[in-house]
Design an enzyme around this catalytic site. Structure first.
Site, PDB file in Angstrom:
ATOM      1  N   HIS A  41       0.969  -1.021   0.041  1.00 20.02           N
ATOM      2  CA  HIS A  41       0.107   0.019   0.188  1.00 20.02           C
ATOM      3  C   HIS A  41       0.924   1.219  -0.010  1.00 20.02           C
ATOM      4  O   HIS A  41       0.935   2.090   1.026  1.00 20.02           O
ATOM      5  CB  HIS A  41      -0.848   0.074   1.080  1.00 20.02           C
ATOM      6  CG  HIS A  41      -2.128   0.914   1.197  1.00 20.02           C
ATOM      7  ND1 HIS A  41      -2.305   2.004   0.561  1.00 20.02           N
ATOM      8  CD2 HIS A  41      -3.242   0.644   1.696  1.00 20.02           C
ATOM      9  CE1 HIS A  41      -3.209   2.664   0.823  1.00 20.02           C
ATOM     10  NE2 HIS A  41      -4.134   1.828   1.520  1.00 20.02           N
ATOM     11  N   GLU A  85      -0.483   0.906  -5.763  1.00 22.99           N
ATOM     12  CA  GLU A  85      -0.122  -0.103  -5.066  1.00 22.99           C
ATOM     13  C   GLU A  85       0.019  -1.447  -6.012  1.00 22.99           C
ATOM     14  O   GLU A  85      -0.991  -1.965  -6.406  1.00 22.99           O
ATOM     15  CB  GLU A  85      -1.150  -0.362  -4.043  1.00 22.99           C
ATOM     16  CG  GLU A  85      -1.536   0.890  -3.200  1.00 22.99           C
ATOM     17  CD  GLU A  85      -2.810   0.831  -2.253  1.00 22.99           C
ATOM     18  OE1 GLU A  85      -3.073  -0.101  -2.136  1.00 22.99           O
ATOM     19  OE2 GLU A  85      -3.546   1.775  -2.285  1.00 22.99           O
TER      20      GLU A  85
END
Length: 325
Positions: free
Chosen positions: A179, A283
């Protein structure tokens, strides 16, 4: 007899040897600081196995961490590179983004052989195994090994290896993402190349599927999309900073774009009201098709990041060089 010149010619600073050292971060949390010879650095918190800093040789921070980030467990740290495992987002029955990002990882002093082509001398190996409480909410035994490496040219590489260690013969499935919060000058000055014409899941519209229409992706409002079968190489071009982040990925077929924009940001307690302007999450992920491992099987997923000076122009990506280095 030779005469010495005056003033003496200044000597170039000698490169320092790569180093790996333990330190204390905010709230006394343990972290590992990686330094490379020419001044690049990275910091990895044992809480979450989370990279919370990546700086270039001028000391510029390349990752975004919110000024309101909470470094007190069990809250996840807002920014850097949280690890989403064994669930990405709300794509499952667990808490959002799973539990790996708010567990304490251990340093793995004796990892198994780790094939890698990198010349990195500054790296740390971490390991996460489930606690009894974890087994109650996700009843599978696993070993998650993470290597964070800082290359001689400042590249940051994260390699995850997840093994099914169940002894009852059961397979398990998971979704996953790095992330990654990139620090950008202004979100309105950023464009993404590499995701054009791809199908995506729009999480702001009930996970409906659409196809990207633009020749490059720019940002004018909230975005939360999962691009499917994304290429191995994606460019994040920051016009104002004249910097391009190049993200390379392997073992992670999807790519997520996220920026909460102004209205949603006001509802996020650990996020400054104006900070959305200076961050963008890109991501590498495996979301649409969960990864399934039988007992004894291992999966590997890698992300490699570099930050290079660039002009604001298209064609940052060379399709002939899209494979992992």
């Amino acid at each position: 007899m030779a005469t010495a010149s005056w003033p003496p010619t200044p000597k170039s600073p000698r490169p320092q040897a790569p180093s790996v050292e333990r330190a204390k971060g905010p709230s006394g949390l343990d972290k590992v600081v990686l330094r490379e010879a020419r001044g690049f650095s990275a910091e990895v918190h044992l809480y979450g196995g989370q990279v919370t800093s990546w700086k270039n040789d001028r000391g510029d921070e390349l990752l975004f961490v919110s000024s309101k980030a909470n470094f007190k467990p069990p809250k996840a740290i807002r920014g850097g590179i949280p690890i989403c495992f064994p669930q990405f987002g709300t794509h499952g029955i667990l808490e959002k983004h799973g539990f790996a990002r708010n567990r304490f990882w251990a340093i793995d002093n004796n990892p198994p052989p780790f094939p890698t082509s990198t010349a990195a001398k500054a790296f740390v190996d971490l390991i996460l195994k489930p606690s009894e409480e974890d087994l109650k909410i996700w009843p599978h035994s696993f070993e998650f090994r993470l290597r964070v490496a800082l290359g001689p040219g400042g590249d940051l590489a994260l390699t995850s290896r997840i093994r099914n260690t169940n002894t009852d013969g059961r397979p398990f499935s998971f979704t996953f993402a790095y992330h990654t919060y990139f620090s950008v000058s202004d979100i309105s000055e950023v464009r993404i190349e590499g995701l054009e014409t791809l199908d995506y899941i729009n999480c702001l519209r009930g996970k409906e599927r659409s196809t990207e229409q633009g020749d490059a992706i720019v940002f004018e409002s909230e975005v939360d999309k999962i691009y499917l079968d994304a290429p191995a190489k994606i460019a994040i071009i920051d016009h104002e900073k004249k910097r391009t982040f190049v993200l390379r990925k392997d073992g992670l077929p999807d790519a997520v774009l996220w920026n909460p924009w102004d209205k949603r940001t006001k509802n996020i307690q650990d996020f400054g009201d104006e900070e959305y302007k200076h961050m963008l999450c890109v991501e590498p992920a495996a979301v649409e098709k969960p990864i399934t491992l039988k007992p004894g099987e291992e999966w590997k997923g890698k992300m490699d990041l570099s930050a290079v000076p660039s002009s604001y122009c298209s064609g940052q990506l060379d399709p002939n060089k899209a494979s992992m280095a």
